[in-house]
Design a protein around this motif. Structure first.
Motif, PDB file in Angstrom:
ATOM      1  N   HIS A  61       0.817  -1.216   0.000  1.00 32.93           N
ATOM      2  CA  HIS A  61       0.000   0.000   0.000  1.00 32.93           C
ATOM      3  C   HIS A  61       0.855   1.272   0.000  1.00 32.93           C
ATOM      4  CE1 HIS A  61      -4.109  -1.577   0.308  1.00 32.93           C
ATOM      5  NE2 HIS A  61      -3.544  -2.616   0.882  1.00 32.93           N
ATOM      6  N   LEU A  62       2.173   1.117  -0.044  1.00 28.06           N
ATOM      7  CA  LEU A  62       3.054   2.277  -0.187  1.00 28.06           C
ATOM      8  C   LEU A  62       3.076   2.778  -1.628  1.00 28.06           C
ATOM      9  CD1 LEU A  62       6.179   1.060   1.862  1.00 28.06           C
ATOM     10  CD2 LEU A  62       4.416   2.676   2.623  1.00 28.06           C
ATOM     11  N   TYR A  63       2.587   1.942  -2.564  1.00 28.95           N
ATOM     12  CA  TYR A  63       2.777   2.226  -3.985  1.00 28.95           C
ATOM     13  C   TYR A  63       1.450   2.344  -4.733  1.00 28.95           C
ATOM     14  CZ  TYR A  63       7.352   0.742  -2.472  1.00 28.95           C
ATOM     15  OH  TYR A  63       8.521   0.638  -1.766  1.00 28.95           O
ATOM     16  N   TYR A  64       1.510   3.048  -5.862  1.00 32.36           N
ATOM     17  CA  TYR A  64       0.345   3.239  -6.723  1.00 32.36           C
ATOM     18  C   TYR A  64       0.524   2.569  -8.080  1.00 32.36           C
ATOM     19  CZ  TYR A  64      -0.970   6.683  -3.227  1.00 32.36           C
ATOM     20  OH  TYR A  64      -1.299   7.287  -2.029  1.00 32.36           O
ATOM     21  N   ASP A  65       1.768   2.483  -8.536  1.00 33.49           N
ATOM     22  CA  ASP A  65       2.042   1.859  -9.825  1.00 33.49           C
ATOM     23  C   ASP A  65       1.903   0.342  -9.703  1.00 33.49           C
ATOM     24  OD1 ASP A  65       3.961   0.548 -11.902  1.00 33.49           O
ATOM     25  OD2 ASP A  65       3.701   2.591 -12.631  1.00 33.49           O
ATOM     26  N   GLN A  66       1.176  -0.280 -10.628  1.00 41.66           N
ATOM     27  CA  GLN A  66       0.920  -1.715 -10.554  1.00 41.66           C
ATOM     28  C   GLN A  66       2.200  -2.545 -10.607  1.00 41.66           C
ATOM     29  OE1 GLN A  66      -2.048  -3.054 -13.335  1.00 41.66           O
ATOM     30  NE2 GLN A  66      -3.624  -1.672 -12.541  1.00 41.66           N
ATOM     31  N   LYS A  67       3.190  -2.075 -11.342  1.00 40.00           N
ATOM     32  CA  LYS A  67       4.449  -2.815 -11.433  1.00 40.00           C
ATOM     33  C   LYS A  67       5.171  -2.828 -10.091  1.00 40.00           C
ATOM     34  CE  LYS A  67       5.137  -1.939 -16.374  1.00 40.00           C
ATOM     35  NZ  LYS A  67       5.981  -1.268 -17.387  1.00 40.00           N
ATOM     36  N   GLN A  91      11.873   2.128  -4.947  1.00 38.88           N
ATOM     37  CA  GLN A  91      11.488   1.885  -6.339  1.00 38.88           C
ATOM     38  C   GLN A  91      11.663   0.397  -6.648  1.00 38.88           C
ATOM     39  OE1 GLN A  91      12.738   5.296  -9.159  1.00 38.88           O
ATOM     40  NE2 GLN A  91      14.317   5.322  -7.590  1.00 38.88           N
ATOM     41  N   PRO A  92      10.795  -0.451  -6.098  1.00 38.61           N
ATOM     42  CA  PRO A  92      11.003  -1.896  -6.222  1.00 38.61           C
ATOM     43  C   PRO A  92      11.079  -2.408  -7.653  1.00 38.61           C
ATOM     44  CG  PRO A  92       8.836  -1.389  -5.262  1.00 38.61           C
ATOM     45  CD  PRO A  92       9.626  -0.127  -5.264  1.00 38.61           C
ATOM     46  N   TYR A  93      10.214  -1.912  -8.543  1.00 44.00           N
ATOM     47  CA  TYR A  93      10.231  -2.393  -9.928  1.00 44.00           C
ATOM     48  C   TYR A  93      11.535  -1.995 -10.622  1.00 44.00           C
ATOM     49  CZ  TYR A  93       9.066  -2.856 -14.869  1.00 44.00           C
ATOM     50  OH  TYR A  93       9.098  -3.180 -16.208  1.00 44.00           O
ATOM     51  N   LYS A  94      11.934  -0.757 -10.478  1.00 46.43           N
ATOM     52  CA  LYS A  94      13.175  -0.297 -11.099  1.00 46.43           C
ATOM     53  C   LYS A  94      14.374  -1.060 -10.537  1.00 46.43           C
ATOM     54  CE  LYS A  94      16.007   3.827 -11.861  1.00 46.43           C
ATOM     55  NZ  LYS A  94      16.149   5.286 -11.607  1.00 46.43           N
ATOM     56  N   PHE A  95      14.366  -1.300  -9.240  1.00 46.19           N
ATOM     57  CA  PHE A  95      15.467  -2.028  -8.586  1.00 46.19           C
ATOM     58  C   PHE A  95      15.606  -3.433  -9.171  1.00 46.19           C
ATOM     59  CE2 PHE A  95      16.708  -5.032  -5.193  1.00 46.19           C
ATOM     60  CZ  PHE A  95      17.981  -4.565  -4.913  1.00 46.19           C
ATOM     61  N   ILE A  96      14.488  -4.156  -9.262  1.00 44.77           N
ATOM     62  CA  ILE A  96      14.549  -5.534  -9.748  1.00 44.77           C
ATOM     63  C   ILE A  96      14.898  -5.587 -11.230  1.00 44.77           C
ATOM     64  CG2 ILE A  96      13.113  -7.563 -10.288  1.00 44.77           C
ATOM     65  CD1 ILE A  96      14.078  -7.467  -7.388  1.00 44.77           C
ATOM     66  N   THR A  97      14.326  -4.724 -12.034  1.00 48.76           N
ATOM     67  CA  THR A  97      14.555  -4.789 -13.476  1.00 48.76           C
ATOM     68  C   THR A  97      15.941  -4.275 -13.882  1.00 48.76           C
ATOM     69  OG1 THR A  97      13.385  -2.677 -13.750  1.00 48.76           O
ATOM     70  CG2 THR A  97      12.121  -4.704 -14.106  1.00 48.76           C
ATOM     71  N   SER A  98      16.659  -3.664 -12.967  1.00 46.70           N
ATOM     72  CA  SER A  98      18.040  -3.237 -13.256  1.00 46.70           C
ATOM     73  C   SER A  98      19.029  -3.995 -12.387  1.00 46.70           C
ATOM     74  CB  SER A  98      18.192  -1.728 -13.026  1.00 46.70           C
ATOM     75  OG  SER A  98      17.905  -1.394 -11.685  1.00 46.70           O
TER      76      SER A  98
END
Length: 260
Positions: free
Chosen positions: A28-34, A68-75
């Motif tokens: 619930h900290l995030y709004y972006d679905q990714k 930035q969990p999505y950015k962290f994982i994808t990089s």
């Protein structure tokens, strides 16, 4: 009140303001679905042990990922440059286990674009529930980690990360992640609508098992996949289309030692 009325009462009593302490609070900290999908998967993987320890570990992940969990994982290909990962561990998981998990996640997003796309490759509409899809999903991660480590024997941590329902595990953390992704209400996100809610299986741990025995939703003594299925089938008598809606309330009544 009869049991259905009690279940519905407690379901309604828990809303977004009452999530904490629970790993779900991090989604619930995030709004972006990714970001929500990545954070959900990571949160579910670490959702075992003392709740304070779980919260502490997930706070550390948020810090390492710079929120930035999505950015962290994808990089994550540049993971060797991040010295903080060497001291990142959680109970049975070594830092190496966690790094290998993140490396495989990076590969999933690069090849499949999302965890949902990968999971749906194993999901069949005619299956009674998500057992077979969950098994295929876990086997994918197990096999990819084996390729990375070039080891025939998985570490204790990786074996614990990806339990298999066909071996009898209740797969609590996996079912928890699926609940967050499939269901849609004030607590759960409904990002995977392709899977019907009535195909979910309740995430069972010691708290849920104890309460469900008291409520006569299961007659089994040991936490197992069969127990999870039995509880789910009994809950379908009250809510055929969405039996797992009661999971959060049952779990937190057990955790907080409330009266049902």
């Amino acid at each position: 009140m009869n049991l259905k009325q009690k279940l519905d009462y407690h379901y309604k009593a828990f809303d977004k303001s009452q999530i904490s302490p629970d790993p779900l609070q991090f989604l619930h900290l995030y709004y972006d679905q990714k970001d929500i999908e990545v954070m959900g998967f990571v949160a579910s993987v670490f959702a075992y042990g003392n709740v304070k320890q779980i919260i502490s570990t997930l706070n550390k992940f948020v810090m390492i990922s710079e929120n930035q969990p999505y950015k962290f994982i994808t990089s994550f290909r540049d993971y060797k440059k991040d010295k903080r990962l060497k001291s990142f561990y959680h109970r049975f998981y070594s830092s190496e286990d966690i790094i290998n998990l993140f490396r495989v996640m990076e590969g999933v997003y690069r090849q499949h674009n999302s965890l949902k796309t990968l999971f749906l490759k194993f999901y069949k509409n005619y299956d009674v529930n998500i057992k077979n899809a969950l098994s295929g999903f876990s086997h994918y991660f197990i096999n990819e980690i084996k390729k990375l480590t070039k080891e025939k024997q998985l570490s204790r941590g990786v074996r614990f990360m990806f339990p298999l329902p066909e071996l009898g595990s209740a797969c609590k953390r996996n079912n928890l992640f699926l609940r967050w992704m499939v269901r849609k209400d004030d607590l759960d996100f409904g990002l995977w609508p392709e899977i019907p809610k009535n195909k979910l299986v309740i995430p069972v741990d010691t708290h849920v098992a104890r309460i469900c025995r008291q409520l006569k939703l299961t007659s089994r003594k040991n936490v197992s996949w069969k127990m999870a299925e039995e509880i789910t089938e009994n809950l379908k008598k009250f809510e055929p289309d969405d039996p797992v809606k009661y999971d959060f309330a049952i779990c937190h009544i057990g955790m907080r030692k409330m009266k049902f």
